[in-house]
Design a protein around this motif. Structure first.
Motif, PDB file in Angstrom:
ATOM      1  N   PHE A 341       0.794  -1.267  -0.178  1.00 55.21           N
ATOM      2  CA  PHE A 341       0.021   0.019  -0.064  1.00 55.21           C
ATOM      3  C   PHE A 341       0.879   1.485  -0.067  1.00 55.21           C
ATOM      4  O   PHE A 341       0.626   2.233  -0.738  1.00 55.21           O
ATOM      5  CB  PHE A 341      -0.876   0.023   1.255  1.00 55.21           C
ATOM      6  CG  PHE A 341      -1.906   1.141   1.259  1.00 55.21           C
ATOM      7  CD1 PHE A 341      -3.219   1.064   0.379  1.00 55.21           C
ATOM      8  CD2 PHE A 341      -1.844   2.130   1.890  1.00 55.21           C
ATOM      9  CE1 PHE A 341      -4.115   1.823   0.386  1.00 55.21           C
ATOM     10  CE2 PHE A 341      -2.805   3.192   1.591  1.00 55.21           C
ATOM     11  CZ  PHE A 341      -4.041   2.961   1.138  1.00 55.21           C
ATOM     12  N   ALA A 342       1.910   1.437   0.732  1.00 49.82           N
ATOM     13  CA  ALA A 342       2.694   2.435   0.902  1.00 49.82           C
ATOM     14  C   ALA A 342       3.433   2.850  -0.443  1.00 49.82           C
ATOM     15  O   ALA A 342       3.652   4.027  -0.866  1.00 49.82           O
ATOM     16  CB  ALA A 342       4.003   2.300   2.028  1.00 49.82           C
ATOM     17  N   GLU A 343       4.149   1.736  -1.077  1.00 52.12           N
ATOM     18  CA  GLU A 343       4.566   2.121  -2.263  1.00 52.12           C
ATOM     19  C   GLU A 343       3.638   2.766  -3.415  1.00 52.12           C
ATOM     20  O   GLU A 343       3.828   3.449  -4.403  1.00 52.12           O
ATOM     21  CB  GLU A 343       5.184   0.633  -2.776  1.00 52.12           C
ATOM     22  CG  GLU A 343       5.977   1.066  -4.156  1.00 52.12           C
ATOM     23  CD  GLU A 343       6.813  -0.331  -4.444  1.00 52.12           C
ATOM     24  OE1 GLU A 343       6.876  -0.645  -5.738  1.00 52.12           O
ATOM     25  OE2 GLU A 343       7.328  -1.103  -3.542  1.00 52.12           O
ATOM     26  N   ASN A 344       2.276   2.151  -3.473  1.00 56.19           N
ATOM     27  CA  ASN A 344       1.041   2.612  -4.282  1.00 56.19           C
ATOM     28  C   ASN A 344       0.820   3.994  -3.719  1.00 56.19           C
ATOM     29  O   ASN A 344       0.698   5.068  -4.689  1.00 56.19           O
ATOM     30  CB  ASN A 344       0.012   1.731  -4.249  1.00 56.19           C
ATOM     31  CG  ASN A 344       0.094   0.665  -4.962  1.00 56.19           C
ATOM     32  OD1 ASN A 344      -0.396   0.407  -6.181  1.00 56.19           O
ATOM     33  ND2 ASN A 344       0.805  -0.509  -4.599  1.00 56.19           N
ATOM     34  N   VAL A 345       0.867   4.524  -2.368  1.00 54.48           N
ATOM     35  CA  VAL A 345       0.985   5.765  -2.297  1.00 54.48           C
ATOM     36  C   VAL A 345       1.696   6.778  -2.888  1.00 54.48           C
ATOM     37  O   VAL A 345       1.202   7.860  -3.435  1.00 54.48           O
ATOM     38  CB  VAL A 345       0.604   5.974  -0.731  1.00 54.48           C
ATOM     39  CG1 VAL A 345       0.707   7.502  -0.388  1.00 54.48           C
ATOM     40  CG2 VAL A 345      -0.537   5.297  -0.143  1.00 54.48           C
ATOM     41  N   GLN A 346       3.092   6.090  -2.670  1.00 55.61           N
ATOM     42  CA  GLN A 346       4.037   7.030  -3.371  1.00 55.61           C
ATOM     43  C   GLN A 346       4.005   7.211  -4.835  1.00 55.61           C
ATOM     44  O   GLN A 346       4.192   8.087  -5.438  1.00 55.61           O
ATOM     45  CB  GLN A 346       5.362   6.381  -2.980  1.00 55.61           C
ATOM     46  CG  GLN A 346       5.688   6.660  -1.511  1.00 55.61           C
ATOM     47  CD  GLN A 346       6.904   5.723  -1.243  1.00 55.61           C
ATOM     48  OE1 GLN A 346       7.950   6.190  -1.699  1.00 55.61           O
ATOM     49  NE2 GLN A 346       6.731   4.909   0.009  1.00 55.61           N
ATOM     50  N   TYR A 347       3.591   5.895  -5.583  1.00 56.42           N
ATOM     51  CA  TYR A 347       3.555   6.159  -7.029  1.00 56.42           C
ATOM     52  C   TYR A 347       2.195   7.254  -7.412  1.00 56.42           C
ATOM     53  O   TYR A 347       2.549   7.882  -8.376  1.00 56.42           O
ATOM     54  CB  TYR A 347       3.196   4.837  -7.513  1.00 56.42           C
ATOM     55  CG  TYR A 347       3.327   4.762  -8.883  1.00 56.42           C
ATOM     56  CD1 TYR A 347       4.324   5.039  -9.690  1.00 56.42           C
ATOM     57  CD2 TYR A 347       2.055   4.533  -9.945  1.00 56.42           C
ATOM     58  CE1 TYR A 347       4.434   4.835 -11.285  1.00 56.42           C
ATOM     59  CE2 TYR A 347       2.113   4.428 -11.193  1.00 56.42           C
ATOM     60  CZ  TYR A 347       3.002   4.534 -11.934  1.00 56.42           C
ATOM     61  OH  TYR A 347       3.001   4.738 -13.480  1.00 56.42           O
ATOM     62  N   ARG A 348       1.279   7.120  -6.664  1.00 52.28           N
ATOM     63  CA  ARG A 348       0.012   8.011  -7.047  1.00 52.28           C
ATOM     64  C   ARG A 348       0.470   9.417  -6.951  1.00 52.28           C
ATOM     65  O   ARG A 348      -0.076  10.156  -7.788  1.00 52.28           O
ATOM     66  CB  ARG A 348      -1.341   7.591  -6.212  1.00 52.28           C
ATOM     67  CG  ARG A 348      -1.734   6.290  -6.831  1.00 52.28           C
ATOM     68  CD  ARG A 348      -3.178   6.047  -6.218  1.00 52.28           C
ATOM     69  NE  ARG A 348      -3.149   5.816  -4.674  1.00 52.28           N
ATOM     70  CZ  ARG A 348      -3.378   6.617  -3.702  1.00 52.28           C
ATOM     71  NH1 ARG A 348      -4.092   7.998  -4.310  1.00 52.28           N
ATOM     72  NH2 ARG A 348      -3.313   6.226  -2.476  1.00 52.28           N
ATOM     73  N   ALA A 349       1.373   9.569  -5.815  1.00 49.32           N
ATOM     74  CA  ALA A 349       1.863  11.032  -5.663  1.00 49.32           C
ATOM     75  C   ALA A 349       2.578  11.469  -6.773  1.00 49.32           C
ATOM     76  O   ALA A 349       2.402  12.826  -7.236  1.00 49.32           O
ATOM     77  CB  ALA A 349       2.639  11.220  -4.309  1.00 49.32           C
ATOM     78  N   LEU A 350       3.324  10.598  -7.474  1.00 47.57           N
ATOM     79  CA  LEU A 350       4.187  10.898  -8.560  1.00 47.57           C
ATOM     80  C   LEU A 350       3.211  11.204  -9.727  1.00 47.57           C
ATOM     81  O   LEU A 350       3.502  12.246 -10.470  1.00 47.57           O
ATOM     82  CB  LEU A 350       4.960   9.493  -9.040  1.00 47.57           C
ATOM     83  CG  LEU A 350       5.843   9.806 -10.147  1.00 47.57           C
ATOM     84  CD1 LEU A 350       7.320   8.874 -10.038  1.00 47.57           C
ATOM     85  CD2 LEU A 350       5.290   9.398 -11.522  1.00 47.57           C
ATOM     86  N   LEU A 351       2.196  10.476  -9.938  1.00 48.14           N
ATOM     87  CA  LEU A 351       1.104  10.439 -10.972  1.00 48.14           C
ATOM     88  C   LEU A 351       0.487  11.812 -10.757  1.00 48.14           C
ATOM     89  O   LEU A 351       0.240  12.929 -11.604  1.00 48.14           O
ATOM     90  CB  LEU A 351       0.065   9.563 -11.318  1.00 48.14           C
ATOM     91  CG  LEU A 351       0.757   8.109 -11.549  1.00 48.14           C
ATOM     92  CD1 LEU A 351      -0.361   7.118 -11.404  1.00 48.14           C
ATOM     93  CD2 LEU A 351       1.545   8.271 -12.860  1.00 48.14           C
ATOM     94  N   ASP A 352       0.077  12.234  -9.553  1.00 50.88           N
ATOM     95  CA  ASP A 352      -0.507  13.529  -9.222  1.00 50.88           C
ATOM     96  C   ASP A 352       0.266  14.746  -9.273  1.00 50.88           C
ATOM     97  O   ASP A 352      -0.130  15.730  -9.802  1.00 50.88           O
ATOM     98  CB  ASP A 352      -0.968  13.471  -7.806  1.00 50.88           C
ATOM     99  CG  ASP A 352      -2.112  12.445  -7.589  1.00 50.88           C
ATOM    100  OD1 ASP A 352      -2.956  12.168  -8.501  1.00 50.88           O
ATOM    101  OD2 ASP A 352      -2.223  12.043  -6.403  1.00 50.88           O
TER     102      ASP A 352
END
Length: 384
Positions: A341-352
């Motif tokens: 989950f934490a890695e996915n939060v970070q990846y979505r932050a990159l996309l955002d």
């Protein structure tokens, strides 16, 4: 030690059912072996002692179970034993389970129904290194009777899986048959490659071992970029041998966990080939540090140096090219209890940060087939 034969057990089936399912979703499991001392039901990874009955059988009655697909087996005096009264068996890595389905509107799609069925083929394709590698291919119900050309979804498995995982554990063929019959998704070809580059096929077909051991996961091999860089071999074979629409708007790629990692990196590497991308509980980072991975100190990292495989050298630039003409769908789904989950939060932050558009689905649960089957059901109506 004397055991009842399967034939004998089948003859007893009128008196002793392996599964008795009430209308309230309460299941009674029964196992008969007069020589057994201790029998345990292993249901969805949880252990339940079974009580011995006066007739010598062992039984366990569950609490009310939510509608779902359930895997189970018996632990008989410490030995893994399948239910001889239940012919429904599936394999997860190197372990076999029986399964049952308690249906509702969602899980009913995973069950066999009297509808038109597609065809599943297992085919070998020529790959780099003079290898013949196997993949499974689902052809929709109308494929064999018509001349139409179809869009293609490439559906990738996770660590421990192979080209049969989505069909066995994921119930992909049943889901596709039922959703197509109900008009919930388009007719499509679905391709299930083997993403384990140390295998040419499932261990059921390819018994060659790596370093003398059966490998269910090998992160070093997964991170060497070989599967992504040779994915064109898979696509070339499919587009030569099946009636496919060879346009971006008719290609999709999706995967779970390691397969999500592969789908993400394949889609940015071949950044103009796929209009639909599905990432189910995916890994992203090409950087692996066992001290921080899957902890609160997880770092999303895409290093680029002279030793970085070319598919990973320019991740951010490739993403920029991919989203210059945004995909029709960039879909991310994960459970709140997933260790990624934490890695996915970070990846979505990159996309955002880059204002790249995507659809995000967050569910309960963790890194499980329960989630991945439902993500597929949610993803299919959105493509093509």
């Amino acid at each position: 030690m004397r055991h009842l034969s399967i034939l004998s057990l089948l003859l007893l089936s009128s008196l002793c059912f392996a599964q008795q399912i009430s209308s309230e979703g309460i299941v009674t499991f029964t196992y008969t072996n007069p020589d057994a001392q201790h029998v345990c039901l292993v249901l969805q990874g949880e252990y339940y002692d079974m009580a011995q009955q006066t007739d010598g059988s062992f039984s366990y009655t569950s609490d009310k179970l939510p509608d779902n697909l359930y895997q189970y087996y018996f632990l008989v005096d410490g030995n893994h034993v399948l239910d001889p009264l239940n012919p429904r068996v599936m394999r997860d890595v190197n372990i076999y389970f029986n399964y049952l389905i308690l249906p509702n509107d969602g899980t009913s799609l995973m069950e066999y129904h009297n509808v038109q069925h597609g065809t599943v083929e297992q085919v070998y394709y020529p790959a780099a290194g003079n290898r013949m590698r196997r993949m499974s291919v689902y052809l929709p119900p109308s494929y064999s009777t018509g001349k139409d050309y179809y869009p293609v979804l490439y559906l990738l498995h996770g660590s421990g899986g192979d080209e049969t995982a989505w069909l066995e554990l994921g119930r992909a063929a049943q889901i596709l048959d039922n959703m197509i019959a109900q008009g919930k998704c388009k007719q499509m070809i679905v391709v299930f490659p083997n993403g384990n580059m140390w295998q040419d096929a499932s261990p059921l077909a390819d018994y060659r071992l790596l370093d003398g051991k059966v490998k269910w996961s090998n992160r070093d091999v997964r991170l060497n970029g070989q599967f992504e860089e040779t994915f064109s071999d898979v696509m070339a074979f499919i587009e030569r041998n099946y009636r496919t629409v060879t346009k971006k708007h008719s290609r999709a790629i999706a995967g779970l966990s390691m397969g999500g990692y592969h789908a993400m990196h394949i889609s940015h590497y071949y950044n103009q080939l796929f209009d639909y991308i599905g990432l189910f509980s995916p890994v992203y980072s090409t950087y692996y540090d066992p001290k921080t991975t899957n902890t609160e100190n997880t770092k999303l990292d895409f290093p680029s140096n002279k030793n970085t495989p070319r598919v990973y050298k320019n991740v951010q630039k490739d993403l920029q090219r991919q989203f210059k003409t945004p995909p029709a769908l960039y879909y991310i789904a994960i459970g709140r209890d997933d260790f990624l989950f934490a890695e996915n939060v970070q990846y979505r932050a990159l996309l955002d940060k880059q204002k790249y558009p995507y659809i995000y689905v967050e569910t309960t649960g963790g890194h499980t087939w329960d989630n991945w089957r439902h993500y597929l059901i949610d993803f299919l109506p959105r493509i093509f």
